[in-house]
Design a protein around this motif. Sequence first.
Motif, PDB file in Angstrom:
ATOM      1  N   ARG A 168       0.871  -1.166   0.000  1.00 13.81           N
ATOM      2  CA  ARG A 168       0.000   0.000   0.000  1.00 13.81           C
ATOM      3  C   ARG A 168       0.918   1.229   0.000  1.00 13.81           C
ATOM      4  NH1 ARG A 168      -5.167  -1.125   2.429  1.00 13.81           N
ATOM      5  NH2 ARG A 168      -5.874  -3.065   1.436  1.00 13.81           N
ATOM      6  N   GLY A 169       1.198   1.742  -1.169  1.00 18.00           N
ATOM      7  CA  GLY A 169       2.179   2.810  -1.265  1.00 18.00           C
ATOM      8  C   GLY A 169       3.545   2.285  -0.855  1.00 18.00           C
ATOM      9  N   LYS A 170       4.162   2.900   0.131  1.00 13.51           N
ATOM     10  CA  LYS A 170       5.468   2.453   0.624  1.00 13.51           C
ATOM     11  C   LYS A 170       5.349   1.500   1.814  1.00 13.51           C
ATOM     12  CE  LYS A 170       7.973   6.593  -0.863  1.00 13.51           C
ATOM     13  NZ  LYS A 170       8.839   7.734  -0.422  1.00 13.51           N
ATOM     14  N   THR A 171       4.109   1.145   2.140  1.00 10.93           N
ATOM     15  CA  THR A 171       3.861   0.285   3.297  1.00 10.93           C
ATOM     16  C   THR A 171       3.552  -1.145   2.867  1.00 10.93           C
ATOM     17  OG1 THR A 171       2.934   2.185   4.485  1.00 10.93           O
ATOM     18  CG2 THR A 171       2.492   0.012   5.394  1.00 10.93           C
ATOM     19  N   SER A 172       4.209  -2.099   3.517  1.00  4.56           N
ATOM     20  CA  SER A 172       3.955  -3.517   3.262  1.00  4.56           C
ATOM     21  C   SER A 172       3.029  -4.049   4.346  1.00  4.56           C
ATOM     22  CB  SER A 172       5.274  -4.299   3.277  1.00  4.56           C
ATOM     23  OG  SER A 172       5.035  -5.697   3.192  1.00  4.56           O
ATOM     24  N   LEU A 173       1.884  -4.627   3.928  1.00  3.26           N
ATOM     25  CA  LEU A 173       0.920  -5.194   4.872  1.00  3.26           C
ATOM     26  C   LEU A 173       1.004  -6.714   4.788  1.00  3.26           C
ATOM     27  CD1 LEU A 173      -0.103  -2.244   4.486  1.00  3.26           C
ATOM     28  CD2 LEU A 173      -2.417  -3.115   4.770  1.00  3.26           C
ATOM     29  N   LEU A 174       1.460  -7.314   5.882  1.00  6.89           N
ATOM     30  CA  LEU A 174       1.667  -8.764   5.938  1.00  6.89           C
ATOM     31  C   LEU A 174       0.530  -9.432   6.710  1.00  6.89           C
ATOM     32  CD1 LEU A 174       3.415 -11.359   5.606  1.00  6.89           C
ATOM     33  CD2 LEU A 174       4.594 -10.683   7.727  1.00  6.89           C
ATOM     34  N   THR A 175      -0.149 -10.369   6.050  1.00 15.89           N
ATOM     35  CA  THR A 175      -1.172 -11.162   6.724  1.00 15.89           C
ATOM     36  C   THR A 175      -0.471 -12.286   7.482  1.00 15.89           C
ATOM     37  OG1 THR A 175      -2.742 -10.708   4.928  1.00 15.89           O
ATOM     38  CG2 THR A 175      -3.281 -12.501   6.437  1.00 15.89           C
ATOM     39  N   PHE A 176      -0.567 -12.252   8.809  1.00 14.89           N
ATOM     40  CA  PHE A 176       0.186 -13.189   9.651  1.00 14.89           C
ATOM     41  C   PHE A 176      -0.777 -13.987  10.530  1.00 14.89           C
ATOM     42  CE2 PHE A 176       3.437 -14.373  12.828  1.00 14.89           C
ATOM     43  CZ  PHE A 176       4.504 -14.641  11.991  1.00 14.89           C
ATOM     44  N   PRO A 177      -0.466 -15.245  10.800  1.00 18.22           N
ATOM     45  CA  PRO A 177      -1.350 -16.047  11.666  1.00 18.22           C
ATOM     46  C   PRO A 177      -1.448 -15.413  13.061  1.00 18.22           C
ATOM     47  CG  PRO A 177       0.324 -17.405  10.612  1.00 18.22           C
ATOM     48  CD  PRO A 177       0.715 -15.992  10.368  1.00 18.22           C
ATOM     49  N   HIS A 178      -2.614 -15.422  13.634  1.00 19.79           N
ATOM     50  CA  HIS A 178      -2.732 -14.886  14.984  1.00 19.79           C
ATOM     51  C   HIS A 178      -1.906 -15.742  15.937  1.00 19.79           C
ATOM     52  CE1 HIS A 178      -4.338 -13.321  18.712  1.00 19.79           C
ATOM     53  NE2 HIS A 178      -4.825 -12.319  18.018  1.00 19.79           N
ATOM     54  N   PRO A 179      -1.096 -15.123  16.792  1.00 24.04           N
ATOM     55  CA  PRO A 179      -0.186 -15.899  17.660  1.00 24.04           C
ATOM     56  C   PRO A 179      -0.872 -16.572  18.831  1.00 24.04           C
ATOM     57  CG  PRO A 179       0.053 -13.549  18.092  1.00 24.04           C
ATOM     58  CD  PRO A 179      -0.858 -13.672  16.898  1.00 24.04           C
ATOM     59  N   PRO A 189       4.778 -28.082  12.975  1.00 21.53           N
ATOM     60  CA  PRO A 189       6.150 -27.543  13.015  1.00 21.53           C
ATOM     61  C   PRO A 189       6.551 -26.837  11.720  1.00 21.53           C
ATOM     62  CG  PRO A 189       6.117 -29.722  13.992  1.00 21.53           C
ATOM     63  CD  PRO A 189       4.758 -29.505  13.385  1.00 21.53           C
ATOM     64  N   LYS A 190       6.081 -27.336  10.567  1.00 21.97           N
ATOM     65  CA  LYS A 190       6.448 -26.711   9.287  1.00 21.97           C
ATOM     66  C   LYS A 190       5.840 -25.314   9.175  1.00 21.97           C
ATOM     67  CE  LYS A 190       2.678 -28.834   6.598  1.00 21.97           C
ATOM     68  NZ  LYS A 190       2.357 -29.690   5.419  1.00 21.97           N
ATOM     69  N   ASN A 191       4.664 -25.131   9.772  1.00 18.46           N
ATOM     70  CA  ASN A 191       4.038 -23.812   9.769  1.00 18.46           C
ATOM     71  C   ASN A 191       4.814 -22.827  10.631  1.00 18.46           C
ATOM     72  OD1 ASN A 191       1.988 -24.770   8.144  1.00 18.46           O
ATOM     73  ND2 ASN A 191       0.486 -24.976   9.795  1.00 18.46           N
ATOM     74  N   VAL A 192       5.275 -23.305  11.772  1.00 12.54           N
ATOM     75  CA  VAL A 192       6.069 -22.466  12.679  1.00 12.54           C
ATOM     76  C   VAL A 192       7.347 -22.021  11.989  1.00 12.54           C
ATOM     77  CG1 VAL A 192       7.302 -22.386  14.888  1.00 12.54           C
ATOM     78  CG2 VAL A 192       5.119 -23.607  14.720  1.00 12.54           C
ATOM     79  N   LYS A 193       7.992 -22.961  11.310  1.00 13.50           N
ATOM     80  CA  LYS A 193       9.242 -22.659  10.608  1.00 13.50           C
ATOM     81  C   LYS A 193       9.035 -21.624   9.514  1.00 13.50           C
ATOM     82  CE  LYS A 193      13.119 -24.968   8.280  1.00 13.50           C
ATOM     83  NZ  LYS A 193      13.648 -26.288   7.812  1.00 13.50           N
ATOM     84  N   ARG A 194       7.963 -21.792   8.747  1.00  8.44           N
ATOM     85  CA  ARG A 194       7.680 -20.849   7.655  1.00  8.44           C
ATOM     86  C   ARG A 194       7.334 -19.459   8.195  1.00  8.44           C
ATOM     87  NH1 ARG A 194       2.526 -20.568   3.818  1.00  8.44           N
ATOM     88  NH2 ARG A 194       3.239 -18.956   2.383  1.00  8.44           N
ATOM     89  N   ALA A 195       6.527 -19.413   9.261  1.00  6.82           N
ATOM     90  CA  ALA A 195       6.143 -18.131   9.863  1.00  6.82           C
ATOM     91  C   ALA A 195       7.369 -17.389  10.384  1.00  6.82           C
ATOM     92  CB  ALA A 195       5.142 -18.360  10.985  1.00  6.82           C
TER      93      ALA A 195
END
Length: 212
Positions: A168-179, A189-195
Amino acid sequence: KAKRVRRPSKPQAVKKELVKLGKRAANLGNRRRKPHIVRARAGCRGLVLGQAPPAPRNDLPKGWKPLAGPAEQRLAKLAGMEISEFWKCFDRANLLSWYPGLKARASKHDVKKGYRKHTSDGDIFPAADAKLAAASTDLSPYRSVILLGNNVAKAFGVKAKLLEAEARGKTSLLTFPHPSGVSHFWNEPKNVKRASKVLKFALADMKAKRSK
């Protein structure tokens, strides 16, 4: 060997009150729409946005800050940092600054009827109020915004899938799993590693942009 008994994450009496509170959530939404952003230091180029506080304001510990506790512990661990170090890189806030209440438990999830999975029902997330809060939030000062959960991402109209970013313009919006531990995402474990890899890249990219 004694059979393990699964206990509710909150006492039943408390849960009933929080469910009642959820039914009155429409009135709570009018109190405050703009997220309250907490800053550990001035000039942060990153922002982490959660959903909402985990309880009504009067029930939160004195001095409580958004994402305090297990959520910040997981995020800092994924980033390979100490908690205090992590919050020097990111401001933090919940999109909803008020607690919207607990979801009512579906009958099929009744422990008394044999349900054996997690006993946390999760909190209500009113999409209309979230969109209003998102519309009132200026993200332009930030280079990296971590949106915790698909609900928060949708409130901003972000189309990026989980662990993907949208510009969004110069801003990066990352969709991240709720912790939160309620999320089944963290069971693999593979999801944790990728996140962890994605979060570390976001940090490195944000620092690189700042140095330019």
